[in-house]
Design a protein around this motif. Sequence first.
Motif, PDB file in Angstrom:
ATOM      1  N   GLY A  98       0.772  -1.235   0.000  1.00  0.00           N
ATOM      2  CA  GLY A  98       0.000   0.000   0.000  1.00  0.00           C
ATOM      3  C   GLY A  98       0.801   1.282   0.000  1.00  0.00           C
ATOM      4  N   ILE A  99       2.106   1.198   0.218  1.00  0.00           N
ATOM      5  CA  ILE A  99       2.921   2.405   0.389  1.00  0.00           C
ATOM      6  C   ILE A  99       2.961   3.250  -0.884  1.00  0.00           C
ATOM      7  CG2 ILE A  99       5.289   3.229   0.674  1.00  0.00           C
ATOM      8  CD1 ILE A  99       3.875   2.600   3.308  1.00  0.00           C
ATOM      9  N   GLY A 100       3.160   2.617  -2.021  1.00  0.00           N
ATOM     10  CA  GLY A 100       3.248   3.376  -3.273  1.00  0.00           C
ATOM     11  C   GLY A 100       1.995   4.201  -3.517  1.00  0.00           C
ATOM     12  N   GLU A 101       0.839   3.579  -3.406  1.00  0.00           N
ATOM     13  CA  GLU A 101      -0.425   4.292  -3.624  1.00  0.00           C
ATOM     14  C   GLU A 101      -0.650   5.348  -2.551  1.00  0.00           C
ATOM     15  OE1 GLU A 101      -5.262   3.548  -3.973  1.00  0.00           O
ATOM     16  OE2 GLU A 101      -3.910   1.817  -3.792  1.00  0.00           O
ATOM     17  N   LEU A 102      -0.338   5.012  -1.306  1.00  0.00           N
ATOM     18  CA  LEU A 102      -0.546   5.955  -0.204  1.00  0.00           C
ATOM     19  C   LEU A 102       0.272   7.223  -0.412  1.00  0.00           C
ATOM     20  CD1 LEU A 102      -1.829   6.531   2.563  1.00  0.00           C
ATOM     21  CD2 LEU A 102       0.152   5.410   3.615  1.00  0.00           C
ATOM     22  N   LEU A 103       1.550   7.087  -0.732  1.00  0.00           N
ATOM     23  CA  LEU A 103       2.405   8.256  -0.925  1.00  0.00           C
ATOM     24  C   LEU A 103       1.956   9.076  -2.124  1.00  0.00           C
ATOM     25  CD1 LEU A 103       5.946   6.815  -0.152  1.00  0.00           C
ATOM     26  CD2 LEU A 103       4.493   8.193   1.339  1.00  0.00           C
ATOM     27  N   GLU A 104       1.578   8.398  -3.193  1.00  0.00           N
ATOM     28  CA  GLU A 104       1.118   9.092  -4.397  1.00  0.00           C
ATOM     29  C   GLU A 104      -0.106   9.955  -4.083  1.00  0.00           C
ATOM     30  OE1 GLU A 104       1.735  10.070  -8.358  1.00  0.00           O
ATOM     31  OE2 GLU A 104       2.951   8.717  -7.134  1.00  0.00           O
ATOM     32  N   ARG A 105      -1.021   9.400  -3.334  1.00  0.00           N
ATOM     33  CA  ARG A 105      -2.238  10.134  -3.019  1.00  0.00           C
ATOM     34  C   ARG A 105      -1.996  11.258  -2.018  1.00  0.00           C
ATOM     35  NH1 ARG A 105      -6.944   5.737  -2.233  1.00  0.00           N
ATOM     36  NH2 ARG A 105      -8.090   7.664  -1.730  1.00  0.00           N
ATOM     37  N   LEU A 106      -1.156  11.009  -1.018  1.00  0.00           N
ATOM     38  CA  LEU A 106      -0.872  12.056  -0.042  1.00  0.00           C
ATOM     39  C   LEU A 106      -0.115  13.216  -0.669  1.00  0.00           C
ATOM     40  CD1 LEU A 106       0.085  10.043   3.175  1.00  0.00           C
ATOM     41  CD2 LEU A 106      -2.113  11.096   2.590  1.00  0.00           C
ATOM     42  N   GLU A 107       0.817  12.908  -1.570  1.00  0.00           N
ATOM     43  CA  GLU A 107       1.589  13.965  -2.213  1.00  0.00           C
ATOM     44  C   GLU A 107       0.682  14.904  -3.019  1.00  0.00           C
ATOM     45  OE1 GLU A 107       5.641  14.206  -4.888  1.00  0.00           O
ATOM     46  OE2 GLU A 107       3.971  13.027  -5.656  1.00  0.00           O
ATOM     47  N   SER A 108      -0.399  14.375  -3.545  1.00  0.00           N
ATOM     48  CA  SER A 108      -1.294  15.174  -4.384  1.00  0.00           C
ATOM     49  C   SER A 108      -2.218  16.070  -3.576  1.00  0.00           C
ATOM     50  CB  SER A 108      -2.142  14.246  -5.273  1.00  0.00           C
ATOM     51  OG  SER A 108      -3.108  13.551  -4.497  1.00  0.00           O
ATOM     52  N   ARG A 109      -2.212  15.933  -2.253  1.00  0.00           N
ATOM     53  CA  ARG A 109      -3.123  16.697  -1.403  1.00  0.00           C
ATOM     54  C   ARG A 109      -2.401  17.905  -0.821  1.00  0.00           C
ATOM     55  NH1 ARG A 109      -7.395  12.361   1.007  1.00  0.00           N
ATOM     56  NH2 ARG A 109      -7.566  11.201  -0.933  1.00  0.00           N
ATOM     57  N   PRO A 110      -2.831  19.118  -1.185  1.00  0.00           N
ATOM     58  CA  PRO A 110      -2.090  20.322  -0.778  1.00  0.00           C
ATOM     59  C   PRO A 110      -2.054  20.556   0.723  1.00  0.00           C
ATOM     60  CG  PRO A 110      -4.169  20.890  -1.871  1.00  0.00           C
ATOM     61  CD  PRO A 110      -3.961  19.425  -2.078  1.00  0.00           C
ATOM     62  N   HIS A 111      -2.975  19.953   1.469  1.00  0.00           N
ATOM     63  CA  HIS A 111      -2.963  20.168   2.925  1.00  0.00           C
ATOM     64  C   HIS A 111      -2.039  19.187   3.654  1.00  0.00           C
ATOM     65  CE1 HIS A 111      -5.904  16.938   2.410  1.00  0.00           C
ATOM     66  NE2 HIS A 111      -5.752  16.647   3.695  1.00  0.00           N
ATOM     67  N   ILE A 112      -1.435  18.251   2.907  1.00  0.00           N
ATOM     68  CA  ILE A 112      -0.519  17.267   3.500  1.00  0.00           C
ATOM     69  C   ILE A 112       0.915  17.619   3.140  1.00  0.00           C
ATOM     70  CG2 ILE A 112       0.235  14.861   3.488  1.00  0.00           C
ATOM     71  CD1 ILE A 112      -2.384  15.119   4.898  1.00  0.00           C
ATOM     72  N   THR A 113       1.786  17.658   4.143  1.00  0.00           N
ATOM     73  CA  THR A 113       3.229  17.828   3.930  1.00  0.00           C
ATOM     74  C   THR A 113       3.918  16.544   4.368  1.00  0.00           C
ATOM     75  OG1 THR A 113       3.163  20.223   4.286  1.00  0.00           O
ATOM     76  CG2 THR A 113       5.288  19.126   4.584  1.00  0.00           C
ATOM     77  N   LEU A 114       4.668  15.942   3.446  1.00  0.00           N
ATOM     78  CA  LEU A 114       5.360  14.687   3.731  1.00  0.00           C
ATOM     79  C   LEU A 114       6.805  14.946   4.135  1.00  0.00           C
ATOM     80  CD1 LEU A 114       4.149  12.432   0.753  1.00  0.00           C
ATOM     81  CD2 LEU A 114       3.374  12.358   3.131  1.00  0.00           C
ATOM     82  N   GLY A 115       7.276  14.174   5.093  1.00  0.00           N
ATOM     83  CA  GLY A 115       8.676  14.243   5.505  1.00  0.00           C
ATOM     84  C   GLY A 115       9.112  12.918   6.091  1.00  0.00           C
ATOM     85  N   LEU A 116      10.381  12.819   6.407  1.00  0.00           N
ATOM     86  CA  LEU A 116      10.952  11.625   7.010  1.00  0.00           C
ATOM     87  C   LEU A 116      11.330  11.893   8.459  1.00  0.00           C
ATOM     88  CD1 LEU A 116      13.346  10.550   4.114  1.00  0.00           C
ATOM     89  CD2 LEU A 116      11.254   9.355   4.795  1.00  0.00           C
ATOM     90  N   LEU A 117      11.116  10.902   9.293  1.00  0.00           N
ATOM     91  CA  LEU A 117      11.646  10.911  10.649  1.00  0.00           C
ATOM     92  C   LEU A 117      12.219   9.517  10.848  1.00  0.00           C
ATOM     93  CD1 LEU A 117       9.823  12.203  13.859  1.00  0.00           C
ATOM     94  CD2 LEU A 117      11.773  10.683  13.806  1.00  0.00           C
ATOM     95  N   THR A 118      13.521   9.399  10.645  1.00  0.00           N
ATOM     96  CA  THR A 118      14.130   8.081  10.489  1.00  0.00           C
ATOM     97  C   THR A 118      15.439   7.961  11.256  1.00  0.00           C
ATOM     98  OG1 THR A 118      15.122   6.560   8.859  1.00  0.00           O
ATOM     99  CG2 THR A 118      15.199   8.895   8.347  1.00  0.00           C
ATOM    100  N   GLY A 119      15.749   6.743  11.640  1.00  0.00           N
ATOM    101  CA  GLY A 119      17.028   6.460  12.277  1.00  0.00           C
ATOM    102  C   GLY A 119      18.161   6.280  11.296  1.00  0.00           C
ATOM    103  N   ASN A 120      17.861   6.344  10.009  1.00  0.00           N
ATOM    104  CA  ASN A 120      18.907   6.238   8.995  1.00  0.00           C
ATOM    105  C   ASN A 120      19.764   7.495   8.942  1.00  0.00           C
ATOM    106  OD1 ASN A 120      18.587   3.819   6.817  1.00  0.00           O
ATOM    107  ND2 ASN A 120      16.606   4.323   7.726  1.00  0.00           N
ATOM    108  N   LEU A 121      21.021   7.335   8.607  1.00  0.00           N
ATOM    109  CA  LEU A 121      21.823   8.470   8.185  1.00  0.00           C
ATOM    110  C   LEU A 121      21.178   9.057   6.936  1.00  0.00           C
ATOM    111  CD1 LEU A 121      25.354   6.829   8.475  1.00  0.00           C
ATOM    112  CD2 LEU A 121      24.414   8.562  10.019  1.00  0.00           C
ATOM    113  N   ALA A 122      21.336  10.351   6.709  1.00  0.00           N
ATOM    114  CA  ALA A 122      20.726  10.980   5.540  1.00  0.00           C
ATOM    115  C   ALA A 122      21.188  10.306   4.248  1.00  0.00           C
ATOM    116  CB  ALA A 122      21.060  12.467   5.516  1.00  0.00           C
ATOM    117  N   ARG A 123      22.479   9.979   4.167  1.00  0.00           N
ATOM    118  CA  ARG A 123      22.990   9.323   2.953  1.00  0.00           C
ATOM    119  C   ARG A 123      22.389   7.944   2.782  1.00  0.00           C
ATOM    120  NH1 ARG A 123      29.284   9.342   3.703  1.00  0.00           N
ATOM    121  NH2 ARG A 123      28.657   9.250   5.908  1.00  0.00           N
ATOM    122  N   GLY A 124      22.197   7.230   3.887  1.00  0.00           N
ATOM    123  CA  GLY A 124      21.599   5.905   3.822  1.00  0.00           C
ATOM    124  C   GLY A 124      20.137   5.967   3.424  1.00  0.00           C
TER     125      GLY A 124
END
Length: 231
Positions: A98-124
């Motif tokens: 479901g992730i591909g469809e979920l992100l595609e739909r959320l990105e298209s919604r102007p009231h939603i801002t997507l970001g990352l909060l992750t334990g990965n290094l930025a390069r990783g």
Amino acid sequence: MTESENRRLVLFDIDSTLINTGGAGVQALKLATKKRFGIDDDLSGIEIAGRTDSGIVRQILAKHETQPTDEELRRFFDTYIELLARQLAITEGHVLPGIGELLERLESRPHITLGLLTGNLARGAQLKLKHYGLWKYFPFGAFADDHHDRNELGIVASARALEHTGRRFAPSSVDVIGDTEHDIACGKAIGARTIAVATGSRPREILARSEPDFLFDDFSQTNDVIAELGW
């Protein structure tokens, strides 16, 4: 409720939330440990799931009685990133349901801002998400480079959201999404709404003990997820 009043900052974890790399990250850590210390180490006793890369490397160095100086950390990170790129090329992984469809739909919604909060290094994070075609959805994030304590990263992500959008998101307008109790704790640390997904190593009943605001088996039922979360 107007669109402006309904604005939300939606912050995703990466590993076992967006993607499963087939163990590429863990294998790269093992190989980096071998390269640094000259011995095979299965990383027993090292907590990995839900932890930051910088915190994990600090655990590895402590296990091998090595001080986590800036130089030691930098050298280990550089080796890990080099090996991660190689492992991603040879390891079979996948985008989670479901992730591909979920992100595609959320990105298209102007009231939603997507970001990352992750334990990965930025390069990783960039290596992993580019490999699986998801990097384009995330213009900013908070990473292990910012702090080794995951509970400190929510503040960083919110500050970067302000820089990126010019809007300040109240904690009640922030969603933190992840697959471990550490992701839930990280969201609660900033007063965010917490969304757990049981696509990682933590079964649903374990996640439930941390009392996330929402708990899903996965995001395959995209319409239901969006409706329940009011996105």
